[in-house]
Write an enzyme that holds these catalytic residues in place. Structure first.
Site, short mmCIF file in Angstrom:
data_model
loop_
_atom_site.label_atom_id
_atom_site.label_comp_id
_atom_site.label_asym_id
_atom_site.label_seq_id
_atom_site.Cartn_x
_atom_site.Cartn_y
_atom_site.Cartn_z
N ASP A 7 44.15 34.49 23.24
CA ASP A 7 43.07 34.35 22.26
C ASP A 7 43.46 33.53 21.04
OD1 ASP A 7 41.63 36.15 23.93
OD2 ASP A 7 42.76 37.77 23.01
N HIS A 36 38.35 31.38 28.19
CA HIS A 36 38.57 30.28 27.23
C HIS A 36 37.23 29.83 26.68
CE1 HIS A 36 42.70 29.17 29.17
NE2 HIS A 36 42.64 30.40 28.71
P1 IMP Z 1 45.38 42.54 32.72
O1 IMP Z 1 46.16 41.29 32.83
O2 IMP Z 1 43.91 42.29 32.79
O3 IMP Z 1 45.83 43.63 33.63
O4 IMP Z 1 45.64 43.10 31.24
C1 IMP Z 1 46.96 43.43 30.81
C2 IMP Z 1 47.08 43.23 29.32
O5 IMP Z 1 46.96 41.85 29.01
C3 IMP Z 1 46.01 43.93 28.49
O6 IMP Z 1 46.56 44.32 27.24
C4 IMP Z 1 44.97 42.85 28.28
O7 IMP Z 1 44.19 43.07 27.12
C5 IMP Z 1 45.87 41.63 28.12
N1 IMP Z 1 45.21 40.39 28.52
C6 IMP Z 1 45.03 39.91 29.76
N2 IMP Z 1 44.43 38.72 29.72
C7 IMP Z 1 44.22 38.44 28.43
C8 IMP Z 1 43.65 37.32 27.74
O8 IMP Z 1 43.22 36.31 28.29
N3 IMP Z 1 43.62 37.40 26.38
C9 IMP Z 1 44.11 38.45 25.73
N4 IMP Z 1 44.66 39.50 26.33
C10 IMP Z 1 44.71 39.50 27.66
#
Ligand code: IMP
Length: 329
Positions: A7, A36
């Site tokens: 982000d 994005h």
């Molecule tokens: P997951 O990858 O969806 O399993 O999430 C694992 C961790 O990564 C969590 O804390 C999510 O909030 C964070 N996360 C995954 N993708 C993003 C992203 O694109 N932006 C911010 N945080 C992310």
């Protein structure tokens, strides 16, 4: 590459560079957990698979072999962005299915402890490692859209054309270099994204790491210097996740993390987004000389602390709201 926890505004930075530098090919890595945002031509695009470089109609678009797609999300975005004729998906890209989402949703550990976006990405990776995951080449709906992205990227590079690789998330969400277990299911540093595409390290010119002027984090895990929500509201630093809609946790810019991100990615340049959140008079400014003096000073201090040049500063949501410093100032 994202320099903090995702982000940082990579979508905006990539879209700006795509318009300015006219890459022959842009490749999106990662998966649909990373949204994005691109604000261009009076529209807000929230992309989960199509490369943010789509704003340049002369750029070919691709999705990396190491990426994981959801077929419905991909087809919808391709239609919305009108990119059907110039986007292809590596035949070896992985495919996320409903079963992966269901498995993640049934895991209290992922939902509560890790704070996962529960998009099925990690579970699809599990199946990939077990070698039972379906790939893009196995999907009827993607017939005619698949290609050899590594072959294409390397062919262009060998011809001297520029290729842009768009990373996802942020350095400290890396499965290896992040704040494990509060991380995503892949490595999120520059080397990992090269590997996802199939480009060797010797072919890389620039590595641009994107930092926001403050740090945000969605989901669980350590966040040094975290400030209370009311304070974030007061400073105008409150944001909501692109994919999940969850409010983001907030902390001030962190030089120590930034230094480590520069190291882990071997950054050759830095992009700083949301400068206007720190210096409101910087909003919408597009020339170095028109930035408030204290903003220029802050940028120069960051540069000298990180020993890496700032090549782009973003001053608003619109793609063109930026100061480009890649050609000097
Ligand atoms: P997951 O990858 O969806 O399993 O999430 C694992 C961790 O990564 C969590 O804390 C999510 O909030 C964070 N996360 C995954 N993708 C993003 C992203 O694109 N932006 C911010 N945080 C992310």
């Amino acid at each position: 590459m994202g320099g903090f926890f995702g982000d940082e505004g990579k979508g905006k930075v990539v879209a700006y560079l795509a318009l300015r530098r006219s890459y022959r090919l842009a490749v999106r890595c990662g998966s649909i957990n990373a949204g994005h945002t691109v604000v261009y031509g009076g529209r807000v695009w929230k992309l989960r698979l199509v490369p943010s470089a789509f704003v340049n109609p002369s750029t070919r678009l691709a999705i990396a072999a190491g990426a994981l797609v959801r077929v419905d999300v991909l087809l919808r975005e391709v239609e919305e962005t009108g990119t059907a004729g110039r986007l292809c998906v590596d035949s070896s890209a992985g495919v996320i299915e409903d079963v992966h989402v269901e498995r993640e949703r049934s895991s209290e550990y992922l939902a509560k402890t890790v704070g996962s976006t529960l998009q099925g990405v990690g579970e699809a990776m599990v199946d990939r490692v077990r070698r039972v995951l379906r790939l893009a080449r196995d999907v009827e709906a993607l017939k005619g859209m698949t290609c050899d992205v590594a072959g294409l990227a390397n062919e262009y590079l060998d011809l001297g054309y520029d290729v842009l690789v768009e990373g996802t998330q942020g350095t400290f969400l890396s499965l290896y270099h992040g704040t494990y277990p509060y991380v995503t299911s892949r490595d999120t540093t520059a080397s990992a994204f090269l590997s996802e595409v199939g480009i060797g390290p010797k072919k890389v010119g620039d590595v641009i790491v994107v930092f926001k002027s403050y740090v945000t984090r969605v989901g669980a895990g350590p966040l040094v210097g975290e400030i209370p929500v009311e304070e974030a509201v007061r400073r105008g630093w409150v944001e909501y996740g692109t994919v999940t809609g969850r409010p983001r946790r907030v902390a001030p810019f962190n030089l120590e993390l930034a230094r480590r991100a520069v190291m882990l990615n071997s950054a050759t340049g830095i992009a700083i987004t949301k400068l206007d959140a720190l210096f409101p008079e910087a909003r919408g400014v597009r020339e170095w000389g028109r930035l408030p003096q204290e903003a220029r000073k802050w940028i120069e201090e960051v540069e000298s602390a990180l020993k890496t040049p700032v090549v782009l500063v973003s001053t608003g949501e619109e793609v063109e709201d930026a100061v480009y410093l890649g050609d000097g100032r």
